[in-house]
Write a protein that holds these residues in place. Structure first.
Motif, PDB file in Angstrom:
ATOM      1  N   THR A 144       0.820  -1.209   0.000  1.00  0.00           N
ATOM      2  CA  THR A 144       0.000   0.000   0.000  1.00  0.00           C
ATOM      3  C   THR A 144       0.852   1.257   0.000  1.00  0.00           C
ATOM      4  OG1 THR A 144      -1.495  -1.264   1.403  1.00  0.00           O
ATOM      5  CG2 THR A 144      -1.986   1.071   1.133  1.00  0.00           C
ATOM      6  N   ASN A 145       1.838   1.292   0.908  1.00  0.00           N
ATOM      7  CA  ASN A 145       2.662   2.480   1.096  1.00  0.00           C
ATOM      8  C   ASN A 145       4.131   2.106   1.145  1.00  0.00           C
ATOM      9  OD1 ASN A 145       0.540   4.430   1.479  1.00  0.00           O
ATOM     10  ND2 ASN A 145       0.169   3.454   3.457  1.00  0.00           N
ATOM     11  N   GLY A 201      -2.384  -2.330   4.847  1.00  0.00           N
ATOM     12  CA  GLY A 201      -3.542  -1.866   4.101  1.00  0.00           C
ATOM     13  C   GLY A 201      -4.321  -3.021   3.484  1.00  0.00           C
ATOM     14  N   GLU A 223     -11.996   5.981   5.019  1.00  0.00           N
ATOM     15  CA  GLU A 223     -10.667   5.820   5.601  1.00  0.00           C
ATOM     16  C   GLU A 223     -10.374   6.939   6.596  1.00  0.00           C
ATOM     17  OE1 GLU A 223      -7.249   5.894   2.993  1.00  0.00           O
ATOM     18  OE2 GLU A 223      -6.024   4.857   4.479  1.00  0.00           O
ATOM     19  N   LYS A 238     -12.200   6.266   9.780  1.00  0.00           N
ATOM     20  CA  LYS A 238     -11.544   5.172  10.511  1.00  0.00           C
ATOM     21  C   LYS A 238     -10.313   5.692  11.245  1.00  0.00           C
ATOM     22  CE  LYS A 238      -8.616   2.680   8.236  1.00  0.00           C
ATOM     23  NZ  LYS A 238      -8.001   1.755   7.269  1.00  0.00           N
ATOM     24  N   SER A 278      -9.381   6.159  15.524  1.00  0.00           N
ATOM     25  CA  SER A 278      -8.270   5.592  16.297  1.00  0.00           C
ATOM     26  C   SER A 278      -7.882   6.544  17.422  1.00  0.00           C
ATOM     27  CB  SER A 278      -7.047   5.349  15.406  1.00  0.00           C
ATOM     28  OG  SER A 278      -7.301   4.279  14.535  1.00  0.00           O
ATOM     29  N   GLY A 286       0.031   0.262   9.449  1.00  0.00           N
ATOM     30  CA  GLY A 286      -0.859   1.359   9.832  1.00  0.00           C
ATOM     31  C   GLY A 286      -2.078   0.898  10.632  1.00  0.00           C
TER      32      GLY A 286
HETATM   33  P1  ADP Z   1       1.300  -1.661   3.788  1.00  0.00           P
HETATM   34  O1  ADP Z   1       2.364  -2.203   4.683  1.00  0.00           O
HETATM   35  O2  ADP Z   1       0.233  -2.665   3.476  1.00  0.00           O
HETATM   36  O3  ADP Z   1       1.844  -1.005   2.576  1.00  0.00           O
HETATM   37  P2  ADP Z   1       0.675   0.361   5.846  1.00  0.00           P
HETATM   38  O4  ADP Z   1       1.408  -0.313   6.921  1.00  0.00           O
HETATM   39  O5  ADP Z   1       1.142   1.697   5.429  1.00  0.00           O
HETATM   40  O6  ADP Z   1       0.489  -0.537   4.563  1.00  0.00           O
HETATM   41  O7  ADP Z   1      -0.854   0.461   6.331  1.00  0.00           O
HETATM   42  C1  ADP Z   1      -1.812   1.124   5.588  1.00  0.00           C
HETATM   43  C2  ADP Z   1      -3.146   0.955   6.271  1.00  0.00           C
HETATM   44  O8  ADP Z   1      -3.091   1.539   7.578  1.00  0.00           O
HETATM   45  C3  ADP Z   1      -4.274   1.639   5.535  1.00  0.00           C
HETATM   46  O9  ADP Z   1      -5.397   0.769   5.491  1.00  0.00           O
HETATM   47  C4  ADP Z   1      -4.592   2.844   6.424  1.00  0.00           C
HETATM   48  O10 ADP Z   1      -5.946   3.236   6.336  1.00  0.00           O
HETATM   49  C5  ADP Z   1      -4.281   2.279   7.782  1.00  0.00           C
HETATM   50  N1  ADP Z   1      -4.027   3.322   8.795  1.00  0.00           N
HETATM   51  C6  ADP Z   1      -3.076   4.281   8.798  1.00  0.00           C
HETATM   52  N2  ADP Z   1      -3.166   5.059   9.893  1.00  0.00           N
HETATM   53  C7  ADP Z   1      -4.216   4.577  10.611  1.00  0.00           C
HETATM   54  C8  ADP Z   1      -4.844   4.953  11.850  1.00  0.00           C
HETATM   55  N3  ADP Z   1      -4.408   5.993  12.570  1.00  0.00           N
HETATM   56  N4  ADP Z   1      -5.902   4.220  12.289  1.00  0.00           N
HETATM   57  C9  ADP Z   1      -6.358   3.177  11.568  1.00  0.00           C
HETATM   58  N5  ADP Z   1      -5.813   2.776  10.401  1.00  0.00           N
HETATM   59  C10 ADP Z   1      -4.766   3.468   9.919  1.00  0.00           C
END
Ligand code: ADP
Ligand code: MG
Length: 617
Positions: A21-22, A205, A271, A274, A278, A341
């Motif tokens: 995702t990121n 994500g 999003e 959500k 948190s 995240g």
């Molecule tokens: P990945 O490792 O899959 O690339 P990340 O670790 O960056 O992704 O996580 C992204 C996810 O975390 C997304 O679904 C985003 O909405 C969620 N996210 C980020 N910050 C928060 C928060 N404060 N509360 C809930 N979810 C969060």
């Protein structure tokens, strides 16, 4: 802190978390790992690339591409990581989730078709890596060419090779591929600790991964992994969007259409709500549907929690599997490291903590910790000594802010770790249901002169008169220097906690300076602290006196009342003064207290009278 360009001659090696995702980039010096921001100040790059419809050059990489993904489904490419190094047959399960075209390339490999062009997943990832490389090069003022890149622990050889190739296409020499869970453990310096069994719980994500690592003599070994390749924050967003859509249909008619831009808006709003939940108890949703129709509603944290509970339970199923494969019981786990995240969600932290019966590590930003660990690995390879601070003692005192900006120190500097300290506090206002706990570090007496290193709230305390709640605050510093602050209101057993790494980012010199300053300012600080105490005391006393005056009402001699009021006015003048003389202030306070002894007796007497009246049969 150390954001000035590095002048050392050694070529920097960056650490990259190439996420589904990121993605993020970080680097590490002697003070520890730091995230590299884009020239615009962004720390996170969404792993999304948008091409023009013919498949020519990319139009956008990152945020911009992600913000319009729903509107341009055929030429916005995300989740390329899912296709990296995999055959077309192996990814048929993915196709339902990917709105763009996936085709078969040479040797059965999965490729991506955009307009007239065919891209390999490695090329898509290379656009992401190139962007991060540019961020880092701008930060260092020179071209950065070497990188450590992380991959999931379960990636096979082909997937790891594909990741290396993506780096090469982006003009990076990939000096090492590191497992994401190992990187997370490195970010917490766990390699420098005693042997342990560590769970890394990575809820991102679109994917959930859990890994069990065995640390032995500073080396991590992956014991088992489990997870779900289609379970993440996106699922929570999607269930929220579904709820929104069905409510809109119920409200405005079943035939209402949701064009792509509207669906994109739903996703963005869901999003955002959500993420807000948190932090907060409620979030407002307001979506303009055009034609004077607005969908509006409040969503509470409790509602979101019940919506996402099934997904969280599913992650525990994977945890159970990983334990079973590793032939371990939950209580064999020494540490749990939170990554991704979605582990910012309080319910996730709670459920995971309960399952493994240990407070999970959350001190480092869970969505940054993998990149930071990659940077630590890079620093090890570059031979950088990351022995910034020895943590056998606590270098700076730790405490919390009390009323009026004073600091109550719970653990004083040079205490050896591990260390535990506990102190009791209460509320100042009647009916107060939230208490802010600000954790600070430093030797000075006032919060303004110390460093705020963490803040959280103890919420939902039942309303009680001021001073009645019994708030027990505990500081625990483990052998790693990680500080856990826990606050419990004993009458209601409401609790809240936070974890911080107290010394992260401070160099030895800064620690020394903060220590020296405290000597230089000791006298001024003591005066300031005393004034804060005097003001607090004065306000408390005066409130009490006013209550008593009210209680005794007409029963008090008017001259006596006037005397008390004069004394109170005198005290009030000191309370309001900018820089009152503390001794004179203290005298006025004592005079007021003496003058009101008789009043207190009268008030007690009148209370007794009331009770007698009430108790009459
Ligand atoms: P990945 O490792 O899959 O690339 P990340 O670790 O960056 O992704 O996580 C992204 C996810 O975390 C997304 O679904 C985003 O909405 C969620 N996210 C980020 N910050 C928060 C928060 N404060 N509360 C809930 N979810 C969060
Ligand atoms: Mg990740």
């Amino acid at each position: 802190m150390s954001q000035s360009p590095d002048t050392t001659a050694a070529e920097p090696i960056i650490g990259i978390d190439l996420g589904t995702t990121n993605s993020l980039v970080a680097w590490c010096d002697a003070t520890g790992p730091h995230i590299v921001e884009s020239p615009q100040g962004r720390a996170v790059l969404p792993s999304v690339v948008r091409f023009d419809p013919t498949g020519g050059a990319p139009q956008a990489v990152g945020d911009e591409a992600r913000r319009h993904a729903v509107e341009f489904p055929e030429h916005t490419i995300f989740s390329a990581k899912r296709l990296m190094g995999r055959g077309v047959d192996a990814v048929t399960g993915e196709l339902a989730y990917l709105p763009y075209r996936v085709v078969e390339g040479e040797r059965n490999t999965a490729r991506i078709a955009v307009g007239k062009r065919i891209y390999t997943p490695q090329e898509i990832s290379a656009y992401i890596l190139r962007e991060l490389k540019q961020w880092a090069s701008a930060r260092f003022g020179r071209e950065v060419r070497k990188a450590v890149i992380t991959v999931p622990a379960y990636f096979d050889d082909a997937q790891r090779q594909a990741t290396r190739d993506a780096g090469r296409i982006a003009g990076l020499e990939v000096v090492r591929i590191v497992n994401e869970p190992t990187a997370a453990a490195l970010a917490y310096d766990l390699d420098r600790e005693q042997d342990a069994t560590i769970v890394v719980y990575d809820f991102g994500g679109g994917t959930f991964d859990v890994s069990i690592l065995k640390l032995q003599n500073g080396v991590f070994q992956v014991i088992s992994t489990a997870g779900d390749t289609h379970l993440g924050g996106d699922d929570i967003d999607r269930s929220l969007v579904e709820r929104i859509q069905s409510e809109i249909r119920a409200q405005f008619g079943q035939d209402i259409a949701f064009p792509p831009a509207t669906r994109q808006a739903f996703r963005t709003f869901a999003e955002a709500a959500k993420i807000k939940l948190s932090q907060d108890d409620r979030a407002e949703l307001e979506i303009d549907l055009g034609g004077e129709r607005t969908y509006r509603r409040t969503i509470t944290r409790a509602e979101l929690e019940s919506l996402m509970r099934p997904w969280i339970d599913k992650t525990l199923e994977s945890c159970k599997r990983a334990l079973r494969d590793g032939k371990l019981k939950p209580d064999a786990i020494d540490r749990v490291v939170m990554v991704g995240g979605s582990t910012r969600i309080p319910l996730v932290r709670r459920v995971v903590g309960e399952y493994f019966e240990t407070e999970p590590y959350t001190a480092l930003d869970p969505d940054r910790v993998v990149a930071m660990g990659a940077a630590v690995q890079a620093a090890i390879l570059a031979g950088i000594n990351r022995e910034a601070l020895l943590l056998d003692v606590i270098p700076l005192s730790l405490g919390i802010e009390t009323l009026g900006g004073a600091v109550a120190k719970l653990i004083v500097r040079n205490t050896t770790v591990p260390a535990v300290a506990r102190e009791n506090f209460s509320t100042y206002v009647d009916g107060q249901t939230h208490v802010a706990i600000n954790v600070c570090q430093g030797e000075r007496e006032l919060v303004a002169d110390c460093r705020l290193i963490g803040a959280f709230e103890l919420r939902n305390i039942p309303p009680m008169p001021a001073g009645l709640p019994k708030i027990e605050v505990t500081f625990i510093v483990d052998a790693n220097g990680i500080l856990t602050v826990e606050a419990v209101e004993r009458r209601s057993e409401k609790r809240a906690s936070i974890q911080v790494i107290p010394n992260h980012g401070l160099t030895r010199r800064e620690v020394e300076r903060m220590g020296l300053e405290s000597y230089e300012h000791a006298l001024a600080d003591m005066t300031a602290h005393r004034l804060i105490d005097l003001r607090n005391q004065a306000k408390l006393d005066m409130r009490q006196i006013r209550k008593q005056l009210e209680k005794v009402g007409e029963a008090i001699d008017p001259d006596y009342r006037a005397e008390i009021e004069t004394k109170m006015t005198a005290v009030q003048r000191y309370v309001d003064a900018d820089d009152p003389e503390p001794n004179a202030f203290a005298e006025a306070l004592t005079a007021m207290d003496h003058a009101t002894i008789k009043l207190a007796e009268l008030a007690i007497a009148s209370t007794l009278r009331e009770e007698n009246l009430n108790n009459r049969p």
